[in-house]
Scaffold this active site. Structure first.
Site, mmCIF file in Angstrom:
data_model
loop_
_atom_site.group_PDB
_atom_site.id
_atom_site.type_symbol
_atom_site.label_atom_id
_atom_site.label_comp_id
_atom_site.label_asym_id
_atom_site.label_seq_id
_atom_site.Cartn_x
_atom_site.Cartn_y
_atom_site.Cartn_z
ATOM 1 C CE LYS A 76 6.653 -9.543 -2.195
ATOM 2 N NZ LYS A 76 5.931 -8.548 -2.456
ATOM 3 C CG ASP B 195 0.904 -2.687 -0.825
ATOM 4 O OD1 ASP B 195 1.301 -3.564 -0.045
ATOM 5 O OD2 ASP B 195 0.882 -2.921 -2.043
ATOM 6 C CD1 TRP C 265 5.645 -3.238 -5.254
ATOM 7 C CD2 TRP C 265 3.880 -4.327 -6.272
ATOM 8 N NE1 TRP C 265 6.262 -4.505 -5.780
ATOM 9 C CE2 TRP C 265 4.918 -5.154 -6.413
ATOM 10 C CE3 TRP C 265 2.596 -5.127 -6.780
ATOM 11 C CZ2 TRP C 265 5.370 -6.426 -6.911
ATOM 12 C CZ3 TRP C 265 2.935 -6.252 -7.267
ATOM 13 C CH2 TRP C 265 3.885 -6.916 -7.416
#
Ligand SMILES: *Cc1c(COP(=O)(O)O)cnc(C)c1O
Length: 361
Positions: A197, A173, A101
């Site tokens: 999530k 993030d 990511w």
């Protein structure tokens, strides 16, 4: 009705109580005669839902008043562009790469600014913390992914950039571990998280941004993605993802009933501890991540022989243990054990892993 345990990395399981409440309110929200999906986003009913969601979120995460809380769209990937468009001023930005990511964020940012790789754990296959950080003296911000959902690497503490010699704001993030542990806001300039999530349905993105960082967007930044415009319009510049905000609000209330973020952190430590302890002592399964940075949310693990993977997954499905297949870039298995996963789900998984190892070991 007992539902299976869903270990999906995202979109992920939601608390059953929340789904039941949403189902009960589907046709008629609080006597309004409307589903939340059918309400004007500027009407009294939805405004009360939105305001309550923000109030609860601020309380849960102890968000300081000098941070804006924005309900945006586009997910984590859109933020990979929106953050540099708003914060970089086209200058230097530092990236710390600890997995897929943050690598994606780094790559996307290069379109908008001078993105510089300050540290990376690529050499060890994204399993440890990078030790040497080379921060740019004049970076507009430093980007870190605090929980790498695919590789299972989690910062146990936010980096202290001042101690590392940088005055730049930290951008995190935190998509895949938000609300599972407290956030030390004194170290953060901006935090973003896709909702799917640990917060609610896909379609909503949460952004927390320090007030002084807003108002410097590049000219090419779309108005709907300019934090200043979004903040001034209370996330209502364009139609927000109303139903996703409502669902997130129900999750926030559920979190408060569970003892808030502190309650979630204690449960996460217990759940992750149970799973890692079993993996480490099994003599069968392996997790390759350095113990100092193992994720409490995403636990990748490997069987001794990939040829057994399909049989492991089929047996898991038969026992109501869903979506355990690892990400294709890593292979093996991955158990995502977000806030909505009860301890009983992890116990059931460990029970099955034990049984499978005994049969095939
Ligand atoms: C899932 C995820 C993303 C991407 O989110 P999208 O909503 O698909 O854009 C970004 N960062 C992290 C850490 C994630 O887990």
């Amino acid at each position: 009705m007992t539902r299976p345990y869903n270990f999906s990395a995202g979109p992920a399981a939601l608390p059953q109580e929340v789904l039941e409440q949403a189902a009960a309110e589907m046709l008629d929200w609080h006597g309004s005669g409307m589903s939340v999906m059918e309400m004007s986003h500027r009407g009294r009913e939805f405004m009360s839902i939105r305001d309550q969601a923000e109030t609860d979120l601020r309380e849960l995460l102890a968000v300081p008043s000098h941070f804006h809380v924005l309900f945006m769209q586009g997910g984590g990937l859109a933020e990979n562009a929106i953050v540099p468009l708003n914060l970089s001023r086209g200058g230097n930005v530092d990236f710390v790469v600890t997995g897929s990511w943050s690598a994606k964020s780094f790559k996307e940012a290069r379109r908008y600014c001078n993105a510089h790789l300050a540290a990376s754990n690529e050499a060890d296959g994204h399993t440890g913390m990078p030790d040497r950080w080379q921060l740019n003296g004049n970076a507009a911000y430093v980007h870190v992914c605090t929980n790498e959902t695919i590789h299972g690497v989690e910062f146990q503490e936010l980096p202290d950039l001042k101690a590392l010699g940088s005055d730049a704001p930290l951008v995190i993030d935190c998509s895949s571990h938000i609300a599972s542990r407290p956030i030390d806001w004194s170290r953060v300039g901006l935090a973003f998280a896709g909702a799917q999530k640990n917060i609610g349905p896909a379609g909503l993105t949460l952004v927390f941004v320090r007030e002084d960082l807003v108002g410097h967007a590049l000219g090419v930044c779309p108005s709907a993605f300019d934090y200043k415009t979004v903040a001034e319009n209370h996330s209502m510049y364009n139609t927000p993802p109303t139903y996703a905000i409502y669902m997130a609000g129900l999750v926030f209330q559920w979190l408060k009933r569970q003892g808030g973020v502190a309650g979630m952190e204690a449960r996460s430590i217990e759940k992750a501890g149970l799973l890692y302890d079993y993996i480490d002592t099994s003599g069968y399964y392996v997790n390759k991540v350095d113990k100092r940075c193992r994720s409490r949310m995403n636990v990748p693990f490997f069987l001794p022989d990939d040829a057994l993977n399909d049989s492991f997954l089929a047996g898991a499905r038969d026992r109501g243990l869903l979506q355990l297949k690892g990400h294709k870039s890593v292979g093996g298995m991955r158990a995502s054990i977000y806030n909505a996963m009860p301890l009983a789900g992890v116990q059931a998984l460990v029970g099955y892993m034990r049984e499978f190892a005994a049969r095939h070991g």
